[in-house]
Design an enzyme around this catalytic site. Structure first.
Site, PDB file in Angstrom:
ATOM      1  CB  CYS A  27      -8.598  -3.633   1.478  1.00 17.24           C
ATOM      2  SG  CYS A  27      -8.224  -4.073  -0.230  1.00 17.24           S
ATOM      3  CB  THR A  42      13.289   3.686  13.386  1.00 19.85           C
ATOM      4  OG1 THR A  42      13.604   4.899  13.861  1.00 19.85           O
ATOM      5  CG2 THR A  42      14.285   2.788  13.901  1.00 19.85           C
ATOM      6  CB  THR A  90      -0.880   0.009   1.312  1.00 18.11           C
ATOM      7  OG1 THR A  90      -1.665  -1.200   1.100  1.00 18.11           O
ATOM      8  CG2 THR A  90      -1.815   1.249   1.416  1.00 18.11           C
ATOM      9  CD  GLN A 144      -2.106 -11.331  -4.056  1.00 19.64           C
ATOM     10  OE1 GLN A 144      -2.089 -12.428  -4.028  1.00 19.64           O
ATOM     11  NE2 GLN A 144      -2.956 -10.591  -3.339  1.00 19.64           N
TER      12      GLN A 144
END
Ligand code: PMP
Length: 383
Positions: A329, A242, A72, A180
């Site tokens: 989603c 980080t 994403t 995928q």
């Protein structure tokens, strides 16, 4: 416990990956960007080893791997990160497809609100985008073409190799969402001529929350993407924050395993698919595959059980198998699949369709048993 058949949403973590991560969590402390002590250096070594493992499976240079939190974020950087370049060159036209993951589609929509023009190309009933349709939309001011490699709902492989070739003599950037296919269509991914590529570790036996954006250098230069958030110089300044060392080590290990085992894994997945197909043929049910199977990936089937409500089928089969009728989603509430709609599949067929997806560690015997139960449930639900 029901058998898990929703690998396209998220695959289980490989134990060997988990072992590596636990070892890092237990033994490595420090920030990989701390220069002033050995702890930082130890963490940096782990990160750079993982970067090599990711680069190796793609046969690219390790400095072309940018760690992100997943596909994403990678997709967002690939599209949004080009804004500055687009404004300075006045190239504000994007070509993508109507079957992309929302991480591309919603980012493209947000860019439209900021003055970009976006063309959405749809597939036909085969589920596959046509190279000609993509190329016919390319203009002087086209900035980017973004096409996924394998669709997460149908498993249909898109002609990204051919699109990459066709774009070679055009001054257009090419982004591939390979979430995928990564670690599975290994040889094909090594050949595709892309500028940017997105992936997530949890689709190939790695941990959730880590992925990469691959930025291929041309004449020693990265594609002109900029950071979309600020706060540090990590990852060439393109992805500040980080570095999550254990997650990165897990991603690296998952890539190493995939590179060694993908041929066997793909064979195992294909055997499950062949079994499923023969069981469907013998079931006496009326069914239709969504998408032309000649282009389908060996880990996914999107199938319509004619006259059976997919919601009812999922509920009645919950005890023995976990399947879905769309991307996770979008599945909090039932929405007709925009992917199947874009293919031109009628709504009543979509409402009877389910996605079944599996992986290399899916046990044949267990699969056969639960798929038989699923077919029995479908038989009882036909109206
Ligand atoms: N692109 C595709 C094709 C996907 O299948 C997914 C995950 N469903 C994503 C992007 C987003 O991946 P993540 O949720 O790991 O960021």
């Amino acid at each position: 416990m029901s058998i898990y058949l929703d690998y396209n949403s998220s695959a289980p973590i490989d134990e060997r990956v988990l072992d590596v991560m636990v070892d890092v969590y237990k033994n490595i402390i420090g920030n990989a960007d701390s220069r002033t002590h050995d702890y930082g250096e130890g963490a940096r070594k782990i990160v750079e080893h993982a970067r090599k493992q990711v680069a190796s499976i793609l046969k690219i240079n390790k400095d072309e791997v940018i760690f992100t939190s997943g596909a994403t974020e990678s997709n967002n950087i690939a599209l949004q990160g080009l804004k500055e370049y687009a404004y300075s060159t006045n190239k504000k036209h994007i070509i993508t497809t109507s079957i992309e993951h929302k991480a591309v589609l919603e980012t493209a929509k947000a860019l439209q609100k900021q003055g970009f023009e976006v063309d959405y190309v749809s597939p036909d009933l085969s589920g596959r985008i046509s190279v000609e349709d993509i190329m016919s939309k390319v203009r002087e001011d086209t900035l980017l073409v973004s096409v996924m490699h394998v669709n997460n709902e149908t498993g249909i492989i898109q002609p990204v190799y051919e699109i990459g070739e066709a774009l070679q003599d055009r001054e257009v950037l090419f982004h591939v969402d390979a979430t995928q296919s990564f670690g599975k269509l290994v040889e094909e991914l090594q050949k595709i001529q892309y500028n940017m590529l997105s992936m997530s570790a949890h689709k190939l036996g790695g941990p959730q929350g880590i992925g990469a954006l691959i930025l291929r250098k041309q004449k020693y230069k990265f594609p002109p993407v900029k950071a979309i958030m600020y706060g540090g110089q990590q990852e060439h300044g393109i992805r500040p924050g980080t570095l999550p060392v254990a997650l990165i080590a897990g991603l690296g290990k998952a890539c190493e395993i995939a590179e060694e085992e993908y041929k066997d894994n793909n064979r195992r997945c294909q055997a499950i698919k062949d079994k499923m197909k023969s069981m469907l043929e013998e079931s006496g049910l009326t069914y239709k595959y969504n998408g032309l199977q000649e282009y389908a990936f060996p880990t996914t089937v999107n199938v319509c059980f004619c006259g059976v409500s997919s919601e009812a089928l999922m509920l009645s089969s919950k005890e023995f198998c976990s399947i879905s009728n769309g991307a996770a989603c979008n599945s909090k509430s039932y929405n007709t699949s925009y992917v199947l709609l874009a293919m031109g599949i009628p709504e009543d067929q979509i409402e009877s369709s389910v996605r079944i997806s599996w992986g290399y560690d899916t046990e044949m015997v267990e699969f056969e048993k639960s798929f038989k139960n699923l077919l029995e449930s479908a038989r009882r639900l036909v109206w």
